[in-house]
Design a protein around this motif. Structure first.
Motif, PDB file in Angstrom:
ATOM      1  N   PHE A  13      20.710  53.875  27.761  1.00  0.00           N
ATOM      2  CA  PHE A  13      19.789  54.854  28.335  1.00  0.00           C
ATOM      3  C   PHE A  13      19.357  55.948  27.370  1.00  0.00           C
ATOM      4  O   PHE A  13      18.334  56.565  27.560  1.00  0.00           O
ATOM      5  CB  PHE A  13      20.461  55.566  29.526  1.00  0.00           C
ATOM      6  CG  PHE A  13      20.518  54.751  30.785  1.00  0.00           C
ATOM      7  CD1 PHE A  13      19.532  54.893  31.748  1.00  0.00           C
ATOM      8  CD2 PHE A  13      21.543  53.852  31.011  1.00  0.00           C
ATOM      9  CE1 PHE A  13      19.578  54.160  32.934  1.00  0.00           C
ATOM     10  CE2 PHE A  13      21.600  53.112  32.189  1.00  0.00           C
ATOM     11  CZ  PHE A  13      20.613  53.268  33.151  1.00  0.00           C
ATOM     12  N   SER A  22      22.828  49.793  36.501  1.00  0.00           N
ATOM     13  CA  SER A  22      21.769  50.430  37.276  1.00  0.00           C
ATOM     14  C   SER A  22      20.387  49.839  36.990  1.00  0.00           C
ATOM     15  O   SER A  22      20.212  48.632  37.044  1.00  0.00           O
ATOM     16  CB  SER A  22      21.815  51.929  37.008  1.00  0.00           C
ATOM     17  OG  SER A  22      21.346  52.602  38.125  1.00  0.00           O
ATOM     18  N   ARG A  23      19.397  50.661  36.594  1.00  0.00           N
ATOM     19  CA  ARG A  23      18.076  50.092  36.336  1.00  0.00           C
ATOM     20  C   ARG A  23      18.160  49.067  35.202  1.00  0.00           C
ATOM     21  O   ARG A  23      17.409  48.106  35.161  1.00  0.00           O
ATOM     22  CB  ARG A  23      17.049  51.180  36.026  1.00  0.00           C
ATOM     23  CG  ARG A  23      17.244  51.931  34.752  1.00  0.00           C
ATOM     24  CD  ARG A  23      16.481  53.233  34.734  1.00  0.00           C
ATOM     25  NE  ARG A  23      17.065  54.194  35.667  1.00  0.00           N
ATOM     26  CZ  ARG A  23      16.559  55.407  35.910  1.00  0.00           C
ATOM     27  NH1 ARG A  23      15.463  55.814  35.309  1.00  0.00           N
ATOM     28  NH2 ARG A  23      17.154  56.220  36.761  1.00  0.00           N
ATOM     29  N   SER A  66      23.479  47.597  40.169  1.00  0.00           N
ATOM     30  CA  SER A  66      22.026  47.495  39.928  1.00  0.00           C
ATOM     31  C   SER A  66      21.191  47.836  41.163  1.00  0.00           C
ATOM     32  O   SER A  66      20.023  48.187  41.054  1.00  0.00           O
ATOM     33  CB  SER A  66      21.659  46.117  39.401  1.00  0.00           C
ATOM     34  OG  SER A  66      21.942  45.134  40.356  1.00  0.00           O
ATOM     35  N   GLU A 103      18.935  48.409  44.537  1.00  0.00           N
ATOM     36  CA  GLU A 103      17.603  47.986  44.991  1.00  0.00           C
ATOM     37  C   GLU A 103      16.774  47.436  43.824  1.00  0.00           C
ATOM     38  O   GLU A 103      16.739  48.023  42.745  1.00  0.00           O
ATOM     39  CB  GLU A 103      16.884  49.202  45.595  1.00  0.00           C
ATOM     40  CG  GLU A 103      15.568  48.907  46.278  1.00  0.00           C
ATOM     41  CD  GLU A 103      15.731  48.216  47.625  1.00  0.00           C
ATOM     42  OE1 GLU A 103      16.804  48.319  48.239  1.00  0.00           O
ATOM     43  OE2 GLU A 103      14.767  47.562  48.056  1.00  0.00           O
ATOM     44  N   GLU A 163      18.780  52.866  49.086  1.00  0.00           N
ATOM     45  CA  GLU A 163      17.404  52.928  48.578  1.00  0.00           C
ATOM     46  C   GLU A 163      16.533  51.844  49.220  1.00  0.00           C
ATOM     47  O   GLU A 163      17.004  50.748  49.504  1.00  0.00           O
ATOM     48  CB  GLU A 163      17.430  52.735  47.044  1.00  0.00           C
ATOM     49  CG  GLU A 163      16.098  53.011  46.381  1.00  0.00           C
ATOM     50  CD  GLU A 163      16.228  53.109  44.859  1.00  0.00           C
ATOM     51  OE1 GLU A 163      17.200  52.576  44.298  1.00  0.00           O
ATOM     52  OE2 GLU A 163      15.334  53.731  44.246  1.00  0.00           O
ATOM     53  N   ILE A 210      11.805  53.273  45.982  1.00  0.00           N
ATOM     54  CA  ILE A 210      11.868  52.902  44.554  1.00  0.00           C
ATOM     55  C   ILE A 210      10.452  52.842  43.963  1.00  0.00           C
ATOM     56  O   ILE A 210      10.213  53.276  42.836  1.00  0.00           O
ATOM     57  CB  ILE A 210      12.659  51.586  44.358  1.00  0.00           C
ATOM     58  CG1 ILE A 210      13.297  51.552  42.969  1.00  0.00           C
ATOM     59  CG2 ILE A 210      11.819  50.337  44.559  1.00  0.00           C
ATOM     60  CD1 ILE A 210      14.355  50.469  42.799  1.00  0.00           C
ATOM     61  N   PHE A 222       9.506  55.301  41.077  1.00  0.00           N
ATOM     62  CA  PHE A 222       9.413  54.574  39.799  1.00  0.00           C
ATOM     63  C   PHE A 222       8.286  53.537  39.875  1.00  0.00           C
ATOM     64  O   PHE A 222       8.549  52.332  39.815  1.00  0.00           O
ATOM     65  CB  PHE A 222      10.752  53.890  39.487  1.00  0.00           C
ATOM     66  CG  PHE A 222      11.939  54.814  39.575  1.00  0.00           C
ATOM     67  CD1 PHE A 222      12.229  55.716  38.556  1.00  0.00           C
ATOM     68  CD2 PHE A 222      12.775  54.797  40.694  1.00  0.00           C
ATOM     69  CE1 PHE A 222      13.314  56.585  38.652  1.00  0.00           C
ATOM     70  CE2 PHE A 222      13.867  55.659  40.796  1.00  0.00           C
ATOM     71  CZ  PHE A 222      14.140  56.554  39.767  1.00  0.00           C
ATOM     72  N   TRP A 273       8.182  50.468  37.401  1.00  0.00           N
ATOM     73  CA  TRP A 273       9.249  49.473  37.247  1.00  0.00           C
ATOM     74  C   TRP A 273       8.815  48.072  37.683  1.00  0.00           C
ATOM     75  O   TRP A 273       9.331  47.079  37.209  1.00  0.00           O
ATOM     76  CB  TRP A 273      10.478  49.880  38.060  1.00  0.00           C
ATOM     77  CG  TRP A 273      11.277  50.989  37.450  1.00  0.00           C
ATOM     78  CD1 TRP A 273      10.968  51.701  36.322  1.00  0.00           C
ATOM     79  CD2 TRP A 273      12.516  51.518  37.933  1.00  0.00           C
ATOM     80  NE1 TRP A 273      11.938  52.641  36.084  1.00  0.00           N
ATOM     81  CE2 TRP A 273      12.904  52.555  37.059  1.00  0.00           C
ATOM     82  CE3 TRP A 273      13.330  51.232  39.027  1.00  0.00           C
ATOM     83  CZ2 TRP A 273      14.078  53.292  37.229  1.00  0.00           C
ATOM     84  CZ3 TRP A 273      14.496  51.965  39.201  1.00  0.00           C
ATOM     85  CH2 TRP A 273      14.863  52.978  38.312  1.00  0.00           C
ATOM     86  N   TRP A 277      23.777  54.536  47.572  1.00  0.00           N
ATOM     87  CA  TRP A 277      22.350  54.394  47.256  1.00  0.00           C
ATOM     88  C   TRP A 277      22.036  52.957  46.839  1.00  0.00           C
ATOM     89  O   TRP A 277      20.991  52.410  47.140  1.00  0.00           O
ATOM     90  CB  TRP A 277      22.003  55.386  46.148  1.00  0.00           C
ATOM     91  CG  TRP A 277      20.562  55.535  45.797  1.00  0.00           C
ATOM     92  CD1 TRP A 277      20.006  55.342  44.559  1.00  0.00           C
ATOM     93  CD2 TRP A 277      19.481  55.944  46.645  1.00  0.00           C
ATOM     94  NE1 TRP A 277      18.664  55.603  44.590  1.00  0.00           N
ATOM     95  CE2 TRP A 277      18.314  55.979  45.859  1.00  0.00           C
ATOM     96  CE3 TRP A 277      19.398  56.279  47.999  1.00  0.00           C
ATOM     97  CZ2 TRP A 277      17.062  56.331  46.378  1.00  0.00           C
ATOM     98  CZ3 TRP A 277      18.148  56.626  48.516  1.00  0.00           C
ATOM     99  CH2 TRP A 277      17.000  56.650  47.702  1.00  0.00           C
ATOM    100  N   HIS A 299      28.616  55.948  40.883  1.00  0.00           N
ATOM    101  CA  HIS A 299      27.632  55.114  40.199  1.00  0.00           C
ATOM    102  C   HIS A 299      27.842  55.257  38.685  1.00  0.00           C
ATOM    103  O   HIS A 299      27.502  56.286  38.109  1.00  0.00           O
ATOM    104  CB  HIS A 299      26.252  55.660  40.595  1.00  0.00           C
ATOM    105  CG  HIS A 299      25.100  54.923  40.045  1.00  0.00           C
ATOM    106  ND1 HIS A 299      24.761  53.654  40.441  1.00  0.00           N
ATOM    107  CD2 HIS A 299      24.171  55.281  39.116  1.00  0.00           C
ATOM    108  CE1 HIS A 299      23.675  53.264  39.800  1.00  0.00           C
ATOM    109  NE2 HIS A 299      23.297  54.234  38.978  1.00  0.00           N
TER     110      HIS A 299
HETATM  111  C1  GCU Z   1      17.820  55.811  40.623  1.00  0.00           C
HETATM  112  C2  GCU Z   1      17.105  54.638  41.257  1.00  0.00           C
HETATM  113  C3  GCU Z   1      17.955  53.373  41.233  1.00  0.00           C
HETATM  114  C4  GCU Z   1      18.449  53.125  39.821  1.00  0.00           C
HETATM  115  C5  GCU Z   1      19.136  54.355  39.293  1.00  0.00           C
HETATM  116  C6  GCU Z   1      19.600  54.272  37.830  1.00  0.00           C
HETATM  117  O1  GCU Z   1      18.876  56.207  41.431  1.00  0.00           O
HETATM  118  O2  GCU Z   1      16.759  55.000  42.557  1.00  0.00           O
HETATM  119  O3  GCU Z   1      17.227  52.267  41.692  1.00  0.00           O
HETATM  120  O4  GCU Z   1      19.267  51.988  39.789  1.00  0.00           O
HETATM  121  O5  GCU Z   1      18.265  55.448  39.363  1.00  0.00           O
HETATM  122  O6  GCU Z   1      19.025  53.552  37.047  1.00  0.00           O
HETATM  123  O7  GCU Z   1      20.520  55.035  37.492  1.00  0.00           O
END
Ligand code: GCU
Length: 436
Positions: free
Chosen positions: A151, A273-274, A297, A299, A311, A316, A320, A323, A364, A414
């Motif tokens: 990230f 996550s994303r 990961s 939604e 979510e 989303i 975003f 995405w 979430w 998370h």
């Molecule tokens: C936000 C988003 C999620 C994603 C997350 C992340 O919370 O709503 O869909 O997975 O960011 O990437 O940390």
């Protein structure tokens, strides 16, 4: 005016009646309409839903064996391309690599690090991505490697001062003095556990996702969706940020295939996550990845979209919009109309090993939705005589279940932590390493 009202059948009494009816309607429907918009964290309110059949061809015929699955697989990829992530360009452009730095005494001599620039066109200039690869120092044979995007730039994954500072990370670019820049080193080291992985005989490869596309709605204008438009013969709107990130993972794989210290048959794509969403989409498209790991990961990743928990598609897409492709927005508040659900994305990994992980405080991302998605991918693994989760219900916290498809829910937030990595190491050892 009087006549007009009369003609419309309206008088003051009529107007009052209409307003009364409207108020009643609003009172009754308001919460329902709102309910779809808001987030639900109450399991009893999830409601019923029917998942699209993963093993039914568009002709209506049921998939009966591996050959049929190949056909169905192609159909499912196309459905995800058209409705969710957009295309995953096949053409590799003119990928070439330049090793910028090798450190044979990295991590106090425990590792070798290589920093490789991956160029996407014939020239040695932007657009490119910078990859860092750590390998155990005492490698006598090619090693398995975990790969994943990061990230905050490569320098964030470890305090190692040899890591080149990211050229693209917006926060990093704000700092001008070298000393301030040093502060940002190792900022996300707890997410990478490089020492542990090296100690257990694995390599680790990572690259900054912003090298491909910066993560904001206009990011595509300077990212590879624009800069590689001609080279890849694809318009920016035909794919998405998630597809661009996933495509980058495949380019890292292109390099790993050329490195004789890497076991190219044991490259495991991971993501949190994303970036877990991107890892799943990369794993679905690129079967060179021997195994796929989705960490929280949620939604648009492992979690089922039809389950109204955590979510939503609407949320989303609102937060975003870059995405996914535009068509995904037509499913805001209408997940039922979506011809796929995320268990079908997980099924695209079959018969390769798949790990889905959740965290107890990460509501979430809908942990149960992630579990059920993995569960509903099992029939495809069965076609290949591979064992799935082996349980009907979610396992106890901090306990992994399953064989080729595996799942755990870790206590806590998370994140991706040592607990998760230790499970992933076991998973890789049991599924990939011993099976040569
Ligand atoms: C936000 C988003 C999620 C994603 C997350 C992340 O919370 O709503 O869909 O997975 O960011 O990437 O940390």
């Amino acid at each position: 005016m009087r006549n007009y009202k009369k003609a419309m059948g309206l008088n003051m009494g009529g107007i009052a009646k209409i307003s009364f009816c409207l108020t009643v309607l609003l009172l009754c429907w308001g919460p329902l309409l709102q309910a779809q918009e808001e987030f639900n964290y109450d399991e009893s309110k999830v409601g019923a839903y029917t998942l699209p059949a993963v093993l039914e061809l568009s002709s209506g015929r049921l998939v009966s064996g591996n050959k049929d699955w190949k056909k169905r697989r192609t159909e499912i990829i196309k459905l995800f391309e058209d409705n969710v992530y957009g295309k995953f360009p096949k053409k590799r452009s003119n990928i070439h690599f330049e090793t910028l730095k090798i450190d044979r005494h990295a991590l106090s001599g425990r590792a070798i690090s290589k920093q490789v620039r991956i160029y996407f066109t014939k020239e040695k200039k932007q657009p490119y991505m910078d990859m860092i690869l750590y390998l155990p120092a005492k490698v006598t044979k090619p090693v398995p490697v975990f790969i994943g995007l990061n990230f905050k730039g490569n320098q964030s994954i470890d305090g190692d001062s040899a890591i080149m500072l990211s050229e693209k990370h917006p926060e990093l670019l704000k700092y001008t003095k070298a000393k301030e820049q040093q502060l940002i080193r190792g900022e996300q080291a707890e997410r990478w556990e490089i020492d542990t992985l090296i100690g257990r005989g694995f390599g680790v490869a990572s690259a900054y996702y912003g090298d491909l596309e910066l993560d904001y709605p206009e990011g595509w204008k300077t990212g590879i969706r624009t800069t590689l438009k001609e080279t890849l013969a694809i318009q920016p709107q035909e794919w998405s940020a998630i597809s661009a990130w996933a495509w980058g993972l495949s380019r890292m794989m292109d390099y790993l295939e050329t490195d004789h210290q890497v076991n190219k048959k044991q490259v495991i794509v991971t993501g949190h996550s994303r970036l877990g969403k991107a890892a799943l989409w990369a794993g679905a498209n690129d079967t060179r990845f021997a195994a796929v790991i989705s960490n929280n990961s949620g939604e648009g990743g492992a979690a089922l979209s039809r389950r109204w928990f955590g979510e939503t598609i609407n949320r989303i897409n609102t937060n975003f919009p870059h995405w996914f492709v535009d068509r995904y927005k037509t499913y805001n508040n209408n997940a039922t109309a979506l011809p796929v659900d995320q268990h079908m994305l997980l099924a695209l990994i079959a018969p390769r090993p798949l790990y889905v992980a959740s965290a107890t405080e990460d509501l979430w991302a809908d942990p149960r939705g992630e579990f059920l998605s993995a569960k509903n991918a099992e029939p495809v693994y069965s076609l290949f005589h591979k064992k799935g989760l082996g349980v009907v219900d979610m396992p106890a916290t901090d306990t992994s279940v399953g064989e080729t498809v595996r799942y755990h829910i870790r206590t806590g937030k998370h994140n991706i932590l040592l607990f998760d990595w230790l499970r992933y190491i076991d998973f890789a050892n049991e599924n990939l390493i011993k099976i040569k």
